[in-house]
Design a protein around this motif. Sequence first.
Motif, short mmCIF file in Angstrom:
data_model
loop_
_atom_site.label_atom_id
_atom_site.label_comp_id
_atom_site.label_asym_id
_atom_site.label_seq_id
_atom_site.Cartn_x
_atom_site.Cartn_y
_atom_site.Cartn_z
N GLY A 50 -8.26 -8.49 4.55
CA GLY A 50 -9.69 -8.78 4.51
C GLY A 50 -10.50 -7.52 4.33
O GLY A 50 -10.08 -6.42 4.69
N VAL A 51 -11.68 -7.69 3.76
CA VAL A 51 -12.55 -6.58 3.41
C VAL A 51 -13.36 -6.13 4.62
O VAL A 51 -13.82 -6.95 5.42
CB VAL A 51 -13.50 -6.98 2.26
CG1 VAL A 51 -14.53 -5.90 1.99
CG2 VAL A 51 -12.69 -7.27 1.00
N GLY A 96 -7.21 -0.47 21.07
CA GLY A 96 -6.11 -1.40 20.98
C GLY A 96 -6.63 -2.82 20.90
O GLY A 96 -7.80 -3.05 20.56
N GLU A 97 -5.80 -3.78 21.25
CA GLU A 97 -6.16 -5.18 21.08
C GLU A 97 -7.38 -5.57 21.91
O GLU A 97 -8.24 -6.32 21.44
CB GLU A 97 -4.97 -6.06 21.47
CG GLU A 97 -5.22 -7.54 21.30
CD GLU A 97 -4.07 -8.41 21.75
OE1 GLU A 97 -4.11 -9.62 21.51
OE2 GLU A 97 -3.12 -7.86 22.36
N ILE A 98 -7.48 -5.09 23.14
CA ILE A 98 -8.59 -5.51 24.00
C ILE A 98 -9.93 -5.04 23.43
O ILE A 98 -10.89 -5.82 23.32
CB ILE A 98 -8.39 -4.97 25.43
CG1 ILE A 98 -7.22 -5.69 26.10
CG2 ILE A 98 -9.67 -5.17 26.26
CD1 ILE A 98 -6.88 -5.17 27.48
N MET A 99 -10.01 -3.77 23.05
CA MET A 99 -11.27 -3.26 22.51
C MET A 99 -11.62 -3.92 21.19
O MET A 99 -12.79 -4.24 20.92
CB MET A 99 -11.21 -1.74 22.36
CG MET A 99 -11.20 -0.99 23.68
SD MET A 99 -11.16 0.79 23.49
CE MET A 99 -12.81 1.12 22.82
N ALA A 100 -10.61 -4.14 20.34
CA ALA A 100 -10.87 -4.81 19.06
C ALA A 100 -11.36 -6.24 19.29
O ALA A 100 -12.27 -6.72 18.60
CB ALA A 100 -9.61 -4.81 18.20
N ALA A 109 -18.37 -5.81 12.53
CA ALA A 109 -17.70 -6.13 11.27
C ALA A 109 -16.36 -5.43 11.12
O ALA A 109 -15.56 -5.80 10.26
CB ALA A 109 -18.60 -5.79 10.09
N GLY A 110 -16.10 -4.41 11.93
CA GLY A 110 -14.84 -3.71 11.84
C GLY A 110 -14.94 -2.35 12.50
O GLY A 110 -16.02 -1.90 12.90
N ARG A 127 -7.36 -10.82 11.68
CA ARG A 127 -8.17 -10.56 10.48
C ARG A 127 -9.34 -9.63 10.78
O ARG A 127 -10.12 -9.34 9.88
CB ARG A 127 -8.72 -11.88 9.93
CG ARG A 127 -7.66 -12.90 9.58
CD ARG A 127 -6.89 -12.57 8.34
NE ARG A 127 -7.73 -12.65 7.14
CZ ARG A 127 -7.29 -12.41 5.90
NH1 ARG A 127 -6.02 -12.07 5.72
NH2 ARG A 127 -8.09 -12.51 4.88
N PHE A 128 -9.47 -9.18 12.02
CA PHE A 128 -10.56 -8.26 12.34
C PHE A 128 -10.24 -6.90 11.71
O PHE A 128 -9.22 -6.29 12.03
CB PHE A 128 -10.71 -8.12 13.84
CG PHE A 128 -11.80 -7.16 14.25
CD1 PHE A 128 -13.13 -7.46 14.03
CD2 PHE A 128 -11.49 -5.94 14.83
CE1 PHE A 128 -14.14 -6.58 14.40
CE2 PHE A 128 -12.47 -5.05 15.21
CZ PHE A 128 -13.81 -5.37 14.99
N PRO A 129 -11.12 -6.40 10.82
CA PRO A 129 -10.80 -5.18 10.07
C PRO A 129 -10.73 -3.94 10.96
O PRO A 129 -11.68 -3.60 11.67
CB PRO A 129 -11.95 -5.07 9.07
CG PRO A 129 -12.48 -6.46 8.92
CD PRO A 129 -12.34 -7.04 10.30
#
Length: 226
Positions: A50-51, A96-100, A109-110, A127-129
């Motif tokens: 994904g962009v 890592g995963e928690i912050m993302a 947006a990313g 899909r989170f950039p």
Amino acid sequence: MLGFRINRRERRVPANLVARFHDLPTANVSDVMARMAGGGARLRPMHGGGVLAGPALTVKTRPGDNLMVHKAIDIALPGDVIVVDAGGDLTTAIIGEIMASHAAARGVAGIVINGVIRDSAALRAGRFPVFAAGVAHRGPYKDGPGEINVAIALDGMVIEPGDLVLGDDDGLVAVPFDHAEAVCAAAAAKQAAEEKIIAAIRAGHGQDRTWVDETLKRLGCAFDAS
């Protein structure tokens, strides 16, 4: 205090312009900017695809420390791209995963990390950039210092707060706020021209290749053209 401060972002590329960049490859955006901008080959997508596109919320932090990244997530506006210069350090993960997951829930947006991430399998499955220079299991400290909304540079590419940041499988490119509209128009025109060329090739019409030999001759290359 210089080196430990949170500044106000004075401007931000608007959402309607960001949307127009979503369908433009970074390669074409880079080309119309004279191929002089790029976030470096080390910064690669860590997500499932994904962009990445949005106005930059910039962070400069001490390598191995993510206190200011946490704060950036808390103050980010929906659609922002958090761009972190963590010194390019490859030993200690910044997110890592928690912050993302927290950033995604807030509408970010990313995230771009000039450094490394962890929980790579989870990020790759989503899909989170997220763009970063690598992966390390060792976690970050939360002591500072750092700065938010200051000019940063990734492999020589300067990013000011509010600039347009675009990322895809080919890498990252930043477009200065003042030039975003013109760059978008030029990149869209280039994309349209390339689509016509590809369509013609697939239809069997070929392409004029005389420019190759003409360029070789102009540059003084000795060759047998028979």
